[in-house]
Design a protein around this motif. Sequence first.
Motif, PDB file in Angstrom:
ATOM      1  N   GLY A   1      13.929  -9.006  -2.280  1.00 24.95           N
ATOM      2  CA  GLY A   1      12.343  -8.689  -2.212  1.00 24.95           C
ATOM      3  C   GLY A   1      11.619 -10.293  -2.217  1.00 24.95           C
ATOM      4  N   VAL A   2      10.990 -10.544  -0.769  1.00 28.22           N
ATOM      5  CA  VAL A   2       9.997 -11.855  -1.547  1.00 28.22           C
ATOM      6  C   VAL A   2       8.703 -11.959  -0.700  1.00 28.22           C
ATOM      7  N   SER A   3       7.729 -12.512  -0.548  1.00 27.28           N
ATOM      8  CA  SER A   3       6.437 -11.920   0.470  1.00 27.28           C
ATOM      9  C   SER A   3       6.650 -13.129   1.611  1.00 27.28           C
TER      10      SER A   3
ATOM     11  N   ILE B   1      26.783 -17.400  -6.079  1.00 28.14           N
ATOM     12  CA  ILE B   1      27.511 -16.530  -6.146  1.00 28.14           C
ATOM     13  C   ILE B   1      28.013 -16.601  -4.828  1.00 28.14           C
ATOM     14  N   PHE B   2      27.623 -17.263  -3.916  1.00 24.84           N
ATOM     15  CA  PHE B   2      28.905 -17.395  -2.921  1.00 24.84           C
ATOM     16  C   PHE B   2      29.033 -18.706  -2.736  1.00 24.84           C
ATOM     17  N   GLY B   3      28.437 -19.462  -2.303  1.00 22.33           N
ATOM     18  CA  GLY B   3      28.093 -21.117  -2.453  1.00 22.33           C
ATOM     19  C   GLY B   3      27.788 -21.643  -0.709  1.00 22.33           C
ATOM     20  N   ASP B   4      26.687 -19.965  -0.606  1.00 20.56           N
ATOM     21  CA  ASP B   4      26.473 -20.484   0.714  1.00 20.56           C
ATOM     22  C   ASP B   4      25.196 -19.574   0.400  1.00 20.56           C
ATOM     23  N   GLU B   5      23.855 -20.632   0.977  1.00 17.52           N
ATOM     24  CA  GLU B   5      22.445 -20.337   0.802  1.00 17.52           C
ATOM     25  C   GLU B   5      22.085 -18.895   1.594  1.00 17.52           C
ATOM     26  N   ARG B   6      23.272 -19.428   3.015  1.00 20.55           N
ATOM     27  CA  ARG B   6      22.999 -18.141   3.798  1.00 20.55           C
ATOM     28  C   ARG B   6      23.070 -16.895   3.867  1.00 20.55           C
ATOM     29  N   LYS B   7      23.379 -16.673   2.609  1.00 22.50           N
ATOM     30  CA  LYS B   7      24.366 -15.181   2.428  1.00 22.50           C
ATOM     31  C   LYS B   7      23.514 -13.816   1.901  1.00 22.50           C
ATOM     32  N   LEU B   8      22.478 -14.195   2.015  1.00 19.94           N
ATOM     33  CA  LEU B   8      20.830 -14.070   2.078  1.00 19.94           C
ATOM     34  C   LEU B   8      20.300 -13.193   2.853  1.00 19.94           C
ATOM     35  N   GLN B   9      19.686 -11.539   1.920  1.00 20.01           N
ATOM     36  CA  GLN B   9      19.458 -10.133   3.069  1.00 20.01           C
ATOM     37  C   GLN B   9      17.754 -10.699   2.185  1.00 20.01           C
ATOM     38  N   ILE B  10      16.704 -10.803   3.341  1.00 22.93           N
ATOM     39  CA  ILE B  10      15.914 -10.756   2.954  1.00 22.93           C
ATOM     40  C   ILE B  10      14.469  -9.476   3.196  1.00 22.93           C
ATOM     41  N   VAL B  11      14.078  -8.696   1.887  1.00 18.89           N
ATOM     42  CA  VAL B  11      13.514  -8.010   1.922  1.00 18.89           C
ATOM     43  C   VAL B  11      11.598  -8.097   1.790  1.00 18.89           C
ATOM     44  N   ALA B  12      11.327  -8.040   2.781  1.00 23.52           N
ATOM     45  CA  ALA B  12       9.762  -8.540   2.558  1.00 23.52           C
ATOM     46  C   ALA B  12       9.105  -7.738   1.764  1.00 23.52           C
ATOM     47  N   VAL B  13       8.208  -7.715   0.411  1.00 20.83           N
ATOM     48  CA  VAL B  13       7.580  -6.709  -0.155  1.00 20.83           C
ATOM     49  C   VAL B  13       6.455  -6.923  -0.239  1.00 20.83           C
ATOM     50  N   SER B  14       5.291  -6.202  -0.821  1.00 20.44           N
ATOM     51  CA  SER B  14       4.218  -6.192  -1.160  1.00 20.44           C
ATOM     52  C   SER B  14       4.031  -6.504  -2.417  1.00 20.44           C
ATOM     53  N   SER B  15       2.783  -6.709  -3.344  1.00 20.07           N
ATOM     54  CA  SER B  15       2.392  -6.917  -4.538  1.00 20.07           C
ATOM     55  C   SER B  15       3.102  -5.713  -5.336  1.00 20.07           C
ATOM     56  N   ALA B  16       2.355  -4.495  -4.445  1.00 22.10           N
ATOM     57  CA  ALA B  16       2.976  -3.185  -5.228  1.00 22.10           C
ATOM     58  C   ALA B  16       3.775  -2.560  -5.330  1.00 22.10           C
ATOM     59  N   GLU B  17       5.053  -3.159  -4.165  1.00 23.81           N
ATOM     60  CA  GLU B  17       6.555  -2.239  -3.829  1.00 23.81           C
ATOM     61  C   GLU B  17       7.130  -3.145  -4.752  1.00 23.81           C
ATOM     62  N   ARG B  18       6.806  -4.284  -5.453  1.00 26.38           N
ATOM     63  CA  ARG B  18       8.410  -4.403  -6.264  1.00 26.38           C
ATOM     64  C   ARG B  18       8.455  -3.832  -6.967  1.00 26.38           C
ATOM     65  N   ILE B  19       8.144  -3.261  -8.436  1.00 23.76           N
ATOM     66  CA  ILE B  19       8.848  -2.529  -9.150  1.00 23.76           C
ATOM     67  C   ILE B  19       9.271  -1.571  -8.216  1.00 23.76           C
ATOM     68  N   PRO B  20       9.112  -0.156  -7.468  1.00 27.14           N
ATOM     69  CA  PRO B  20       9.714   0.679  -6.621  1.00 27.14           C
ATOM     70  C   PRO B  20      10.930   0.569  -6.251  1.00 27.14           C
ATOM     71  N   LEU B  21      10.526  -0.946  -5.968  1.00 27.91           N
ATOM     72  CA  LEU B  21      12.133  -1.054  -4.838  1.00 27.91           C
ATOM     73  C   LEU B  21      13.141  -1.920  -5.474  1.00 27.91           C
ATOM     74  N   ILE B  22      12.726  -2.523  -7.093  1.00 27.18           N
ATOM     75  CA  ILE B  22      14.249  -2.958  -8.026  1.00 27.18           C
ATOM     76  C   ILE B  22      14.384  -1.196  -8.448  1.00 27.18           C
ATOM     77  N   GLN B  23      13.664  -0.705  -8.931  1.00 32.19           N
ATOM     78  CA  GLN B  23      14.040   0.567 -10.030  1.00 32.19           C
ATOM     79  C   GLN B  23      14.750   1.095  -8.900  1.00 32.19           C
ATOM     80  N   ALA B  24      14.729   1.340  -7.304  1.00 35.72           N
ATOM     81  CA  ALA B  24      15.312   2.477  -6.599  1.00 35.72           C
ATOM     82  C   ALA B  24      17.245   1.957  -6.109  1.00 35.72           C
ATOM     83  N   GLY B  25      16.623   0.648  -6.643  1.00 36.79           N
ATOM     84  CA  GLY B  25      18.132  -0.138  -6.240  1.00 36.79           C
ATOM     85  C   GLY B  25      18.246  -0.555  -4.831  1.00 36.79           C
TER      86      GLY B  25
END
Length: 299
Positions: A69-71, A102-126
């Motif tokens: 999760g990133v902004s 982890i992968f030896g490849d920085e492109r193995k990344l799935q980005i999820v755009a998060v707002s300030s308030a979404e950060r903790i709930p998204l982590i807790q929900a896995g």
Amino acid sequence: MNTMKKSALRAFVAGAMLLCATVVAPSFAAPQDDPTASLRPAASLPRPMAMPDGTTMRKIQERGRLIVGVSQDKFAIGFLNPLTNELEGFDIDMAKAMAKAIFGDERKLQIVAVSSAERIPLIQAGKVDMVISTFTINAARKKDIQFSEVYYLSGQKILVAKDSPARSIKDLSGQRVCAPKGSTSAKNIVTANPEAKLVETVEFTDCLVQLQLGKVDAISTDDVILAGLAKQDPLTKVVGPNFTAEPYGIGMSKEQPDLVRFVNGVLVQLKGDGTWKRSYDKWFGAMGAQEPPKGIYVD
Ligand code: GLU
């Protein structure tokens, strides 16, 4: 001394203290009392694509991508470059480094755009493996999630129109000051000046629009975020001093201490091999030279 003089002197001393003081992170008697203390990394890191069996990192390796999760709206931190259509910035560099470890490849990344308030709930929900998004480590948040060691030490300032006479948050009594919901910035505004009128939005760029429309008088948040907003709007300026300490950590689930130790191991490497410095200089160099913050550990 008459009362007028005394109160003028008090105001002067308070002002001078505020101007001189750069807020430094408080020191604690023992690491376990320090909210910025994180789990000690192992002596060495596993090689990329060789994450040990049974670990969270192995599950991520088998999934084939790291979900972070990133902004998307913080200039120089996590923002979409319209020319390349790629996400770029200091936090994005950290995310890429984690995928590379982890992968030896920085492109193995799935980005999820998060707002300030979404950060903790998204982590807790896995829903994400980690959040790397100007995320201040504090004791209240540590009730819900875990943080890595500190990877950047920020502090809160204000952003106002170029012609504003305001020099600090104390000068904003009765004025409308903007910060996103779920940010420490919003809470800090109220604590630092209970007479300021807090206006909450979803994202920082929403605050900038409100400022441009004359609907708020100031924005108050971390220095690096404000520096980015000021770049986007040359009619604004960032006004110091820092009136809080905002140590940034990577947020993770409480159920994955192995991932926290691994991430700390990667951060130690980035801080030691020049990667951190290159990224800092590229994105924040204009703010003055800085050394990477040192991790504090508990076992
Ligand atoms: N560092 C502050 C926080 O973690 C403000 C930045 C943000 O909300 O993204 O709440």
